[in-house]
Write an enzyme that holds these catalytic residues in place. Structure first.
Site, PDB file in Angstrom:
ATOM      1  CE1 TYR A  54       0.647   0.773   4.427  1.00  0.00           C
ATOM      2  CE2 TYR A  54      -0.261  -1.432   4.559  1.00  0.00           C
ATOM      3  CZ  TYR A  54       0.462  -0.350   5.256  1.00  0.00           C
ATOM      4  OH  TYR A  54       0.625  -0.649   6.398  1.00  0.00           O
ATOM      5  CB  CYS A  55       1.175   4.200   0.700  1.00  0.00           C
ATOM      6  SG  CYS A  55       1.778   6.126   0.296  1.00  0.00           S
ATOM      7  N   PRO A  56       2.585   2.642  -2.517  1.00  0.00           N
ATOM      8  CG  PRO A  56       2.189   2.180  -4.713  1.00  0.00           C
ATOM      9  CD  PRO A  56       1.450   2.251  -3.306  1.00  0.00           C
TER      10      PRO A  56
ATOM     11  CE  LYS B 226       5.652   0.799   1.754  1.00  0.00           C
ATOM     12  NZ  LYS B 226       4.906   1.613   0.601  1.00  0.00           N
TER      13      LYS B 226
END
Length: 274
Positions: free
Chosen positions: A145-147, A158
């Site tokens: 998420y939120c790459p 991550k």
């Protein structure tokens, strides 16, 4: 070029144990206030640490999801408070196992290149965990998420994301660190939010296809239980090594005067979008 981590003076404002009543809206108002004061030379370089409970921080693009209200209702029904931040990026999860660090720096005459801001935070995190023999990479992790290009990961998983906020010649480099808990469980929450808020509808903006298995906490990656306090101690050690004077402080008089205005802007933004 000397690292931006090296400062004559570091002020630390620790809000990592304030408790569940401390709202993320306040945090973003505080960081804007610090940008203004540090940028104007009315305060030294400042590191602020903060923890928020059961909060989903959305980006501006998330507010354009076609079925946003369905996604928001899902979050609220499960005890999560959604807010919209004023810096870039997409949805992230904040809870009591996630430590946020903001490094607020003054822009010099030539300014701070955006990558230099990111590199400063990456360097700090590498130094904080240098005693573990695992490489911390900065590259986009597809499926997270939120790459972004400065996702921090170990072995392709991550554990942190970095963003920046620039305001009035001040730069806030912000990171969320998943210290403990399950990274994949957090990712599943965000995946379900997007499933409900987007459905099968085509959108101009490409929202992430989240794969929970690519996200983890530092405790999971290092194979040992880390606490927020453990990570705070590592942070303080590095700031002390990178300054002539490290001290714990609070907002000064100028900042206390600026804060209500910046906080109100965040509140107004959230009322508009949510």
């Amino acid at each position: 070029m000397e690292s931006l981590l090296r400062q004559p003076e570091w002020r630390i404002i620790d809000q990592s144990s304030v408790g569940p009543h401390f709202q993320a809206l306040q945090s973003f108002g505080i960081d804007d206030t610090l940008c203004a004061s540090v940028g104007a030379g009315q305060a030294p370089a400042t590191a602020r640490t903060w923890v928020h409970h059961q909060t989903i921080v959305l980006g501006i693009q998330d507010t354009k999801l076609p079925f946003l209200q369905d996604g928001l209702q899902f979050l609220k029904n499960n005890g999560w408070q959604p807010i919209v931040r004023n810096s870039g990026g997409l949805a992230v999860v904040l809870d009591e196992g996630v430590l946020n660090i903001s490094l607020v720096l003054p822009e010099a005459d030539k300014g701070i290149d955006i990558n230099r801001g990111y590199d400063t935070m990456w360097l700090l995190i590498r130094q904080m965990f240098a005693d573990f023999s695992l490489e911390i990479e900065a590259r986009e992790i597809i499926g997270s998420y939120c790459p972004g290009s400065y996702d921090l990961s170990i072995g392709g998983k991550k554990f942190a994301g970095i963003s920046q906020r620039r305001l009035r010649r001040g730069v806030a480099v912000q990171i969320y660190l998943c210290v403990n808990g399950s990274g994949s469980t957090r990712a599943e929450l965000v995946r379900e939010f997007y499933r409900l808020a987007k459905r099968e509808q085509a959108t101009k903006f490409a929202y992430p296809e989240i794969e929970p298995e690519v996200m983890a906490s530092l405790s999971e990656l290092f194979g040992m239980q880390l606490s927020i306090n453990d990570v705070m101690l590592r942070l303080l050690t590095q700031l002390k090594q990178n300054s002539d004077h490290l001290y714990a402080g609070q907002l000064n008089e100028t900042e206390l005067e600026l804060l209500p205005g910046y906080y109100q802007r965040i509140v107004d933004r959230n009322q508009k979008f949510l």
